[in-house]
Design a protein around this motif. Structure first.
Motif, PDB file in Angstrom:
ATOM      1  N   CYS A 101       4.315 -12.578   4.368  1.00 39.47           N
ATOM      2  CA  CYS A 101       5.033 -12.674   2.985  1.00 39.47           C
ATOM      3  C   CYS A 101       4.842 -11.319   1.956  1.00 39.47           C
ATOM      4  CB  CYS A 101       4.035 -13.805   2.175  1.00 39.47           C
ATOM      5  SG  CYS A 101       3.972 -15.255   2.763  1.00 39.47           S
ATOM      6  N   SER A 102       5.690 -11.155   1.143  1.00 40.92           N
ATOM      7  CA  SER A 102       5.580 -10.000   0.243  1.00 40.92           C
ATOM      8  C   SER A 102       4.407 -10.168  -0.853  1.00 40.92           C
ATOM      9  CB  SER A 102       7.068 -10.067  -0.663  1.00 40.92           C
ATOM     10  OG  SER A 102       6.956 -11.197  -1.559  1.00 40.92           O
ATOM     11  N   SER A 118       8.843  -6.174  -2.778  1.00 43.89           N
ATOM     12  CA  SER A 118       8.967  -6.672  -1.329  1.00 43.89           C
ATOM     13  C   SER A 118       8.234  -6.086  -0.420  1.00 43.89           C
ATOM     14  CB  SER A 118      10.539  -6.257  -0.988  1.00 43.89           C
ATOM     15  OG  SER A 118      10.752  -4.839  -1.186  1.00 43.89           O
ATOM     16  N   CYS A 119       7.151  -5.483  -0.815  1.00 40.48           N
ATOM     17  CA  CYS A 119       6.142  -4.781   0.005  1.00 40.48           C
ATOM     18  C   CYS A 119       5.301  -5.614   0.587  1.00 40.48           C
ATOM     19  CB  CYS A 119       5.225  -3.677  -0.669  1.00 40.48           C
ATOM     20  SG  CYS A 119       3.890  -4.122  -1.328  1.00 40.48           S
ATOM     21  N   THR A 120       4.612  -5.653   1.882  1.00 38.29           N
ATOM     22  CA  THR A 120       4.157  -6.800   2.548  1.00 38.29           C
ATOM     23  C   THR A 120       3.015  -6.767   1.669  1.00 38.29           C
ATOM     24  OG1 THR A 120       2.806  -5.183   3.814  1.00 38.29           O
ATOM     25  CG2 THR A 120       5.013  -6.134   4.660  1.00 38.29           C
ATOM     26  N   THR A 121       2.176  -8.086   2.030  1.00 41.77           N
ATOM     27  CA  THR A 121       0.862  -8.316   1.416  1.00 41.77           C
ATOM     28  C   THR A 121      -0.481  -7.444   1.954  1.00 41.77           C
ATOM     29  OG1 THR A 121       1.118 -10.805   1.367  1.00 41.77           O
ATOM     30  CG2 THR A 121      -1.036 -10.338   1.534  1.00 41.77           C
TER      31      THR A 121
END
Length: 640
Positions: A319-320, A348-351
């Motif tokens: 997820c973002s 929008s970067c990843t978790t």
């Protein structure tokens, strides 16, 4: 000087940007013979800082032709032997595009304005719509660039520090030093009508609570131009980052001074607010409810050791980060603070990237101040020069305005063996390090470059007024649409030695999707008011007024693999220009990686020896006979 250059070196480095300068210092410190050259007339490349007049000269060179002075005295093709082949280098610097300048301050046409660096400046030059006056070549030829002659505010501390003491000067210097540099693309100059006459200025009633503003004119900016130090790339130093660690480890920190970034701001619901950083800030904040304060502290405590609790985020790896924050039951207010002002990432970067950025932010708090960031006095352009000084101290040779025509490659071994400069001199070396912008179109035919959108503004007040007018602030403006990028805004006050009194220097940065003006102008209009438009709506006077603005796009060559370049010999290494990130981590990692690849096992930028550890050859020998010109070379040895 070029005729007297030695012809044998261990390492030749072309370009004086930050990665190249770090590599030069590391190579020289490890005992290598280093030649560090640059076709430009100033240190730093796209990492450089300019005075206001120097920046105008840089823009004029780009407008006229960045190929100025490139006529070589010798044709290099005639100097290549039958057993050799050549790789031509680029003659133009094409890393800057779409430059546009706007002057909103009143022109004061009756003033005879003269710039201090020898560039004659008349307001009519700007009012004409384009820069038309030829660049005075004497401006460049007469400018000296002695590495030792001018410290540019570098404070050299000779007193040895104890092992446990952090060798980093964080201070507030008030004295202004002079720094003049130049560079060289096409520039659009605009002036805004209505800024010439005093009677057209809005009248602010005295019964308002607003502080009275000083009227800053263009002539004042020009006359005080030496007090500006304008960075081409806007970055800050993380207090626990790789660059700070390297500055301390190598003792290069003694050549520069720093100030703490005092505020982290956010833009929410149409207004600028200060973000609480420390525990005390959180509990003193009036923007957060008591419940929000507890929620925020609980989440930040988790982020500090999130690796120890994988069950908390394992299901959200795909997820973002913005989606993950929603699952933590944080209010929209807190989600905004964490995403844009603490992690400082794109939605929008990843978790994992978001958690890592948040942890890095928190770990940097408190080392030198209440925020995680430091800013070098006199601008980011000081940092490459500091490493160049270290290289020179250990025997490196520097030569600016020195163009390289080609790399000479041995056909049999496939290795580069020499360079040929614009004088036709062949200089041999074992290793060659080249900044990306020097490589030809043929070499870079398969490279896909990204772009950075940049804006530089001079304003008359801060985006968030407080009792103190000496605030250094960073602000992230969230994207309006999902497919757009957040815009990073850095505001510098006069105590950073980057602008004149009663003004602020504003840097805006984001990844490019269009031209810099198209990417950034909407954010500028949200936060500021163009000077000439203040007569339209008196409510706009609550915003800072823009006096002068510059937009440009800069090439981002970071993240390009070596295999993308065509036909590079194995002993030729490429350094990238500035990336879009806030810190300098990429440049430091790249320099260290290349150094270990070239000299495996060597210590990367070790501390210099103490003076008592220096041993001179000939200390135990009889003195030389009178008349001899022998030079006793000092060898730097460890106490062991």
């Amino acid at each position: 000087m070029a005729d007297s250059l030695p012809t044998e070196f261990d390492v030749v480095i072309i370009g004086t940007g930050l990665p190249e300068s770090i590599l030069a210092a590391a190579c020289s410190r490890s005992g290598q013979r280093v030649l560090h050259i640059d076709s430009r007339s100033y240190y730093g490349g796209n990492w450089a800082s300019f005075t206001f007049s120097g920046l105008l000269s840089w823009l004029k060179e780009y407008q006229q032709n960045s190929d100025i002075g490139d006529k070589s005295t010798t044709t290099w093709q005639d100097l290549i032997h039958e057993t050799e082949e050549a790789i031509a280098l680029h003659r133009k610097d094409e890393t800057i595009q779409h430059t546009e300048v706007f002057c909103y301050a009143s022109q004061d046409m009756d003033d005879n304005i003269e710039e201090f660096d020898g560039l004659q400046k008349n307001p009519s030059l700007v009012a004409s719509g384009t820069l038309t006056k030829p660049l005075d070549s004497a401006c460049l030829s007469e400018e000296t660039h002695s590495l030792y002659g001018t410290s540019y505010g570098m404070s050299v501390k000779d007193t040895p520090k104890t092992d446990g003491e952090i060798l980093l000067e964080v201070t507030g210097i008030e004295e202004t030093q002079v720094k003049e540099k130049y560079c060289g693309g096409k520039t659009c100059i605009h002036t805004i009508a209505g800024g010439d006459k005093d009677e057209n200025k809005p009248v602010v009633e005295d019964n308002t609570d607003r502080p009275k503003r000083n009227r800053i004119t263009y002539s004042q900016i020009v006359k005080e131009g030496r007090k500006f130090n304008i960075d081409l790339v806007s970055k800050l130093l993380y207090s626990q980052g790789l660059l700070i660690d390297l500055l301390i480890k190598s003792n290069v920190s003694r050549y520069a001074e720093f100030k703490n970034v005092t505020r982290i701001l956010t833009f929410r619901e149409g207004k600028v607010e200060q973000v609480p950083c420390s525990r005390a800030d959180v509990f003193n904040s009036k923007e957060l409810t008591m419940v929000e304060k507890r929620m925020l502290m609980k989440f930040l405590t988790f982020c500090l050791d999130y690796e120890q609790h994988p069950d908390e985020y394992q299901d959200f790896i795909q997820c973002s980060f913005s989606e993950y924050l929603k699952t933590k039951k944080l209010t929209p207010n807190l989600q905004h603070f964490v995403l844009h002002s603490i992690a400082m990432t794109e939605p929008s970067c990843t978790t994992i990237d978001g958690l890592r950025a948040t942890k890095n932010f928190l770990q940097c708090l408190g080392r030198f101040g209440n925020t995680p960031f430091l800013f070098p006095l006199y601008g980011q352009g000081e940092i490459p020069q500091c490493f160049c000084r270290m290289c020179a101290v250990f025997g490196g040779i520097y030569c600016l305005r020195h163009k390289v025509q080609c790399l000479v490659v041995d056909k049999e071994s496939g290795r580069c063996k020499a360079i040929i400069d614009h004088f036709g001199q062949r200089i041999n070396a074992k290793y060659f390090i080249v900044e990306d912008s020097y490589l030809s179109e043929e070499t870079c035919s398969n490279v896909q470059y990204k772009q950075i959108s940049r804006a530089v503004l001079i304003t008359d007040q801060s985006v968030l007024k407080t009792d103190s007018d000496q605030q250094i602030s960073i602000l992230i403006v969230p994207p309006v649409e999902p497919d757009m990028c957040a815009v990073r805004v850095t505001e510098l006050c006069s105590s950073t030695m980057t602008c004149m009194k009663d003004t602020y220097l504003i840097h805006l940065t984001c990844s490019s999707s269009r031209t810099a003006r198209e990417d950034l102008e909407s954010v500028v209009n949200k936060l500021f008011t163009p000077y000439a438009e203040t007569e339209i709506d008196k409510e706009e006077l609550t915003k800072p007024r823009v006096l002068w603005a510059l937009y440009f796009n800069m090439r981002d060559s970071s993240g390009i693999s070596r295999s993308s370049y065509s036909g590079l010999p194995s002993n030729v290494y490429v350094c990238s220009g500035p990336d879009c990130g806030l810190g300098n981590e990429h440049a430091v990692k790249q320099a260290e990686t290349l150094f270990q690849e070239i000299f495996p096992g060597e210590d990367f930028c070790p501390p210099p020896p103490n003076p008592e550890d220096i041993v001179f050859d000939g200390d135990d020998k009889q003195p030389e006979a009178p008349g001899t010109n022998n030079i006793i070379m000092a060898k730097l040895e460890s106490a062991e």
